[in-house]
Motif scaffolding. Structure first.
Motif, PDB file in Angstrom:
ATOM      1  N   ILE A  11       0.777  -1.257  -0.006  1.00 13.60           N
ATOM      2  CA  ILE A  11      -0.015  -0.155   0.044  1.00 13.60           C
ATOM      3  C   ILE A  11       0.975   1.318   0.097  1.00 13.60           C
ATOM      4  O   ILE A  11       0.687   1.943  -0.614  1.00 13.60           O
ATOM      5  CB  ILE A  11      -0.854   0.143   1.270  1.00 13.60           C
ATOM      6  CG1 ILE A  11      -1.864  -1.241   1.082  1.00 13.60           C
ATOM      7  CG2 ILE A  11      -1.789   1.406   1.426  1.00 13.60           C
ATOM      8  CD1 ILE A  11      -2.857  -1.265   2.344  1.00 13.60           C
ATOM      9  N   LEU A  12       1.826   1.128   1.008  1.00 16.02           N
ATOM     10  CA  LEU A  12       2.763   2.431   1.081  1.00 16.02           C
ATOM     11  C   LEU A  12       3.401   2.521  -0.194  1.00 16.02           C
ATOM     12  O   LEU A  12       3.654   3.752  -0.703  1.00 16.02           O
ATOM     13  CB  LEU A  12       3.730   2.349   2.165  1.00 16.02           C
ATOM     14  CG  LEU A  12       3.163   2.264   3.485  1.00 16.02           C
ATOM     15  CD1 LEU A  12       4.278   1.972   4.661  1.00 16.02           C
ATOM     16  CD2 LEU A  12       2.357   3.556   3.920  1.00 16.02           C
ATOM     17  N   GLY A  13       3.844   1.574  -0.828  1.00 12.99           N
ATOM     18  CA  GLY A  13       4.703   1.611  -2.170  1.00 12.99           C
ATOM     19  C   GLY A  13       3.743   2.132  -3.287  1.00 12.99           C
ATOM     20  O   GLY A  13       4.152   2.851  -4.180  1.00 12.99           O
ATOM     21  N   GLU A  14       2.525   1.843  -3.140  1.00 10.49           N
ATOM     22  CA  GLU A  14       1.673   2.117  -4.510  1.00 10.49           C
ATOM     23  C   GLU A  14       1.179   3.593  -4.170  1.00 10.49           C
ATOM     24  O   GLU A  14       0.639   4.153  -5.393  1.00 10.49           O
ATOM     25  CB  GLU A  14       0.623   1.027  -4.664  1.00 10.49           C
ATOM     26  CG  GLU A  14       0.623  -0.427  -4.985  1.00 10.49           C
ATOM     27  CD  GLU A  14       1.397  -0.513  -6.403  1.00 10.49           C
ATOM     28  OE1 GLU A  14       1.000   0.336  -7.155  1.00 10.49           O
ATOM     29  OE2 GLU A  14       2.090  -1.341  -6.443  1.00 10.49           O
ATOM     30  N   LEU A  15       1.296   4.223  -2.999  1.00  6.78           N
ATOM     31  CA  LEU A  15       0.937   5.514  -2.901  1.00  6.78           C
ATOM     32  C   LEU A  15       1.980   6.666  -3.692  1.00  6.78           C
ATOM     33  O   LEU A  15       1.347   7.336  -3.952  1.00  6.78           O
ATOM     34  CB  LEU A  15       0.673   5.866  -1.548  1.00  6.78           C
ATOM     35  CG  LEU A  15      -0.461   5.477  -0.468  1.00  6.78           C
ATOM     36  CD1 LEU A  15       0.077   5.923   0.767  1.00  6.78           C
ATOM     37  CD2 LEU A  15      -1.615   6.113  -1.103  1.00  6.78           C
ATOM     38  N   GLU A  16       2.870   6.014  -3.622  1.00  9.15           N
ATOM     39  CA  GLU A  16       4.139   6.939  -4.222  1.00  9.15           C
ATOM     40  C   GLU A  16       4.144   8.311  -3.828  1.00  9.15           C
ATOM     41  O   GLU A  16       3.890   9.501  -4.703  1.00  9.15           O
ATOM     42  CB  GLU A  16       3.798   6.895  -5.889  1.00  9.15           C
ATOM     43  CG  GLU A  16       4.151   5.350  -6.660  1.00  9.15           C
ATOM     44  CD  GLU A  16       4.065   5.278  -7.929  1.00  9.15           C
ATOM     45  OE1 GLU A  16       3.867   6.577  -8.660  1.00  9.15           O
ATOM     46  OE2 GLU A  16       4.214   4.195  -8.491  1.00  9.15           O
ATOM     47  N   VAL A  17       3.966   8.494  -2.648  1.00 11.58           N
ATOM     48  CA  VAL A  17       4.466   9.588  -2.000  1.00 11.58           C
ATOM     49  C   VAL A  17       5.407   9.826  -0.937  1.00 11.58           C
ATOM     50  O   VAL A  17       5.975   8.635  -0.472  1.00 11.58           O
ATOM     51  CB  VAL A  17       3.075  10.034  -1.019  1.00 11.58           C
ATOM     52  CG1 VAL A  17       1.621  10.282  -2.114  1.00 11.58           C
ATOM     53  CG2 VAL A  17       2.858   9.173   0.254  1.00 11.58           C
ATOM     54  N   THR A  18       6.077  11.028  -1.045  1.00 13.07           N
ATOM     55  CA  THR A  18       7.223  11.017  -0.398  1.00 13.07           C
ATOM     56  C   THR A  18       6.929  10.576   1.280  1.00 13.07           C
ATOM     57  O   THR A  18       8.099  10.161   2.126  1.00 13.07           O
ATOM     58  CB  THR A  18       7.839  12.597  -0.404  1.00 13.07           C
ATOM     59  OG1 THR A  18       7.008  13.453   0.251  1.00 13.07           O
ATOM     60  CG2 THR A  18       8.345  12.748  -1.655  1.00 13.07           C
ATOM     61  N   GLU A  19       5.824  10.882   1.858  1.00 11.02           N
ATOM     62  CA  GLU A  19       5.758  10.513   3.196  1.00 11.02           C
ATOM     63  C   GLU A  19       5.823   8.925   3.379  1.00 11.02           C
ATOM     64  O   GLU A  19       6.237   8.446   4.562  1.00 11.02           O
ATOM     65  CB  GLU A  19       4.207  10.624   3.524  1.00 11.02           C
ATOM     66  CG  GLU A  19       3.734  12.338   3.708  1.00 11.02           C
ATOM     67  CD  GLU A  19       3.758  12.988   2.417  1.00 11.02           C
ATOM     68  OE1 GLU A  19       3.050  13.929   2.360  1.00 11.02           O
ATOM     69  OE2 GLU A  19       3.627  12.300   1.401  1.00 11.02           O
ATOM     70  N   SER A  20       5.743   8.089   2.472  1.00  8.17           N
ATOM     71  CA  SER A  20       5.842   6.913   2.533  1.00  8.17           C
ATOM     72  C   SER A  20       7.483   6.081   2.589  1.00  8.17           C
ATOM     73  O   SER A  20       7.507   5.223   3.334  1.00  8.17           O
ATOM     74  CB  SER A  20       5.310   6.167   1.209  1.00  8.17           C
ATOM     75  OG  SER A  20       4.025   6.109   1.261  1.00  8.17           O
ATOM     76  N   VAL A  21       8.321   7.036   2.308  1.00 10.01           N
ATOM     77  CA  VAL A  21       9.577   6.602   2.090  1.00 10.01           C
ATOM     78  C   VAL A  21      10.312   6.061   3.423  1.00 10.01           C
ATOM     79  O   VAL A  21      10.764   5.042   3.428  1.00 10.01           O
ATOM     80  CB  VAL A  21      10.634   7.652   1.283  1.00 10.01           C
ATOM     81  CG1 VAL A  21      11.930   7.367   1.432  1.00 10.01           C
ATOM     82  CG2 VAL A  21       9.998   8.061  -0.002  1.00 10.01           C
ATOM     83  N   GLU A  22      10.275   6.802   4.525  1.00  8.92           N
ATOM     84  CA  GLU A  22      10.677   6.656   5.949  1.00  8.92           C
ATOM     85  C   GLU A  22       9.994   5.411   6.279  1.00  8.92           C
ATOM     86  O   GLU A  22      10.717   4.548   6.894  1.00  8.92           O
ATOM     87  CB  GLU A  22      10.510   7.719   6.868  1.00  8.92           C
ATOM     88  CG  GLU A  22      11.300   8.869   6.416  1.00  8.92           C
ATOM     89  CD  GLU A  22      12.595   8.792   6.381  1.00  8.92           C
ATOM     90  OE1 GLU A  22      13.206   7.890   7.227  1.00  8.92           O
ATOM     91  OE2 GLU A  22      13.354   9.181   5.418  1.00  8.92           O
TER      92      GLU A  22
END
Length: 86
Positions: free
Chosen positions: A51-62
């Motif tokens: 889910i986090l990877g598919e969001l493709e938002v910088t907030e997911s990186v950490e």
């Protein structure tokens, strides 16, 4: 609420709640999903990484970086794969 369901003792409830939040496709869900990378069920963790990877938002990186430290190799590999897309 979905956020409350993320803390349910039943892993299938946590999984479904994460899935429902993921459909919102909103960076605001990252702060609710990130703690699930410490879930005792590796399938929940793996799904959250997706889910986090598919969001493709910088907030997911950490959060995805935390996935690199996971005890399960499938979770680590998925986290590395999605981080490679950033």
């Amino acid at each position: 609420s979905l956020v409350k369901a993320l803390k349910d003792p039943d892993s299938s409830v946590r999984h479904k709640a994460a899935q429902s939040l993921g459909k919102l496709d909103n960076a605001d869900i990252v702060s609710h999903l990130c703690p699930l990378l410490n879930d005792e069920n590796w399938l929940v963790c793996s799904f959250v990484v997706e889910i986090l990877g598919e969001l493709e938002v910088t907030e997911s990186v950490e959060c995805l970086k935390l996935g690199l430290e996971h005890k399960d190799s499938i979770v680590r590999n998925k986290a590395a794969e999605y981080l490679g897309k950033y």
